[in-house]
Design a protein around this motif. Sequence first.
Motif, PDB file in Angstrom:
ATOM      1  N   GLY A  17      51.371  36.396  36.960  1.00 36.23           N
ATOM      2  CA  GLY A  17      49.907  36.756  37.427  1.00 36.23           C
ATOM      3  C   GLY A  17      49.437  38.251  37.715  1.00 36.23           C
ATOM      4  N   ALA A  18      50.539  38.706  38.229  1.00 41.60           N
ATOM      5  CA  ALA A  18      50.403  40.215  38.389  1.00 41.60           C
ATOM      6  C   ALA A  18      50.258  40.929  37.229  1.00 41.60           C
ATOM      7  CB  ALA A  18      51.372  40.847  39.387  1.00 41.60           C
ATOM      8  N   GLU A  72      44.109  32.917  47.816  1.00 40.53           N
ATOM      9  CA  GLU A  72      43.211  34.037  48.327  1.00 40.53           C
ATOM     10  C   GLU A  72      43.275  34.179  49.747  1.00 40.53           C
ATOM     11  OE1 GLU A  72      42.049  31.581  46.285  1.00 40.53           O
ATOM     12  OE2 GLU A  72      41.594  32.862  44.324  1.00 40.53           O
ATOM     13  N   ARG A  73      43.354  33.140  50.489  1.00 29.94           N
ATOM     14  CA  ARG A  73      43.710  33.544  51.931  1.00 29.94           C
ATOM     15  C   ARG A  73      45.130  33.712  52.281  1.00 29.94           C
ATOM     16  NH1 ARG A  73      43.064  35.072  55.969  1.00 29.94           N
ATOM     17  NH2 ARG A  73      43.613  33.731  57.862  1.00 29.94           N
ATOM     18  N   ALA A  74      46.040  33.248  51.460  1.00 21.25           N
ATOM     19  CA  ALA A  74      47.337  33.881  51.751  1.00 21.25           C
ATOM     20  C   ALA A  74      47.356  35.494  51.485  1.00 21.25           C
ATOM     21  CB  ALA A  74      48.478  33.240  50.622  1.00 21.25           C
ATOM     22  N   VAL A  75      47.002  35.755  50.703  1.00 22.39           N
ATOM     23  CA  VAL A  75      46.760  37.468  50.281  1.00 22.39           C
ATOM     24  C   VAL A  75      46.209  38.079  51.519  1.00 22.39           C
ATOM     25  CG1 VAL A  75      46.053  39.349  49.047  1.00 22.39           C
ATOM     26  CG2 VAL A  75      47.119  37.360  47.955  1.00 22.39           C
ATOM     27  N   VAL A 132      45.762  37.940  42.276  1.00 16.87           N
ATOM     28  CA  VAL A 132      44.992  38.636  43.443  1.00 16.87           C
ATOM     29  C   VAL A 132      45.674  39.658  44.152  1.00 16.87           C
ATOM     30  CG1 VAL A 132      44.286  37.868  45.684  1.00 16.87           C
ATOM     31  CG2 VAL A 132      43.955  36.222  44.068  1.00 16.87           C
ATOM     32  N   LEU A 133      47.094  39.654  44.464  1.00 14.56           N
ATOM     33  CA  LEU A 133      47.987  40.763  44.831  1.00 14.56           C
ATOM     34  C   LEU A 133      47.708  41.987  43.988  1.00 14.56           C
ATOM     35  CD1 LEU A 133      51.021  39.252  45.932  1.00 14.56           C
ATOM     36  CD2 LEU A 133      49.449  40.173  47.414  1.00 14.56           C
TER      37      LEU A 133
END
Length: 146
Positions: free
Chosen positions: A48-49, A136-139, A25-26
């Motif tokens: 993931g990135a 998602e909420r963390a980002v 996500v980041l």
Amino acid sequence: MRVSVVGGGAVDESEYEQAREVGRVLAERGHTVVCGGRTGVMEAACRGARDVGGETIGILPGEDRRVANEYVTTPIATGLGNARNVLVVLNGDAAIAIDGSTGTLSEIAHALDTGRPVAGLGTHDVPGVEAVETPERAVEYVESSV
């Protein structure tokens, strides 16, 4: 923005997948992952990135850049051992903590001491850390707090 992703060096499959999703996500949102460059949460976030073409920086405890996990695009050797934890958070604009033990706790403390927002996914319950339920909420939290 650079976001420090901190957490345990040894994690279970669920924590690994959470960290991998945080990294994905980041990167999809154009952010660079900064981490300690080794295993567990660090590897998963970098993986993931990289899965979506993102950039990753690994700030390593030792003197050999070659020991970084295979998903680190920019390894930085420090020779500082765990003292490198402060460099991990100083090189991010915000932090996301996932799981972790005392090393993660020190990174959280350094982030808070330097005024960086911290989102926490199943990590230490510390004043100043915004507990969130999803990657998602963390980002979203760190994006809205910088």
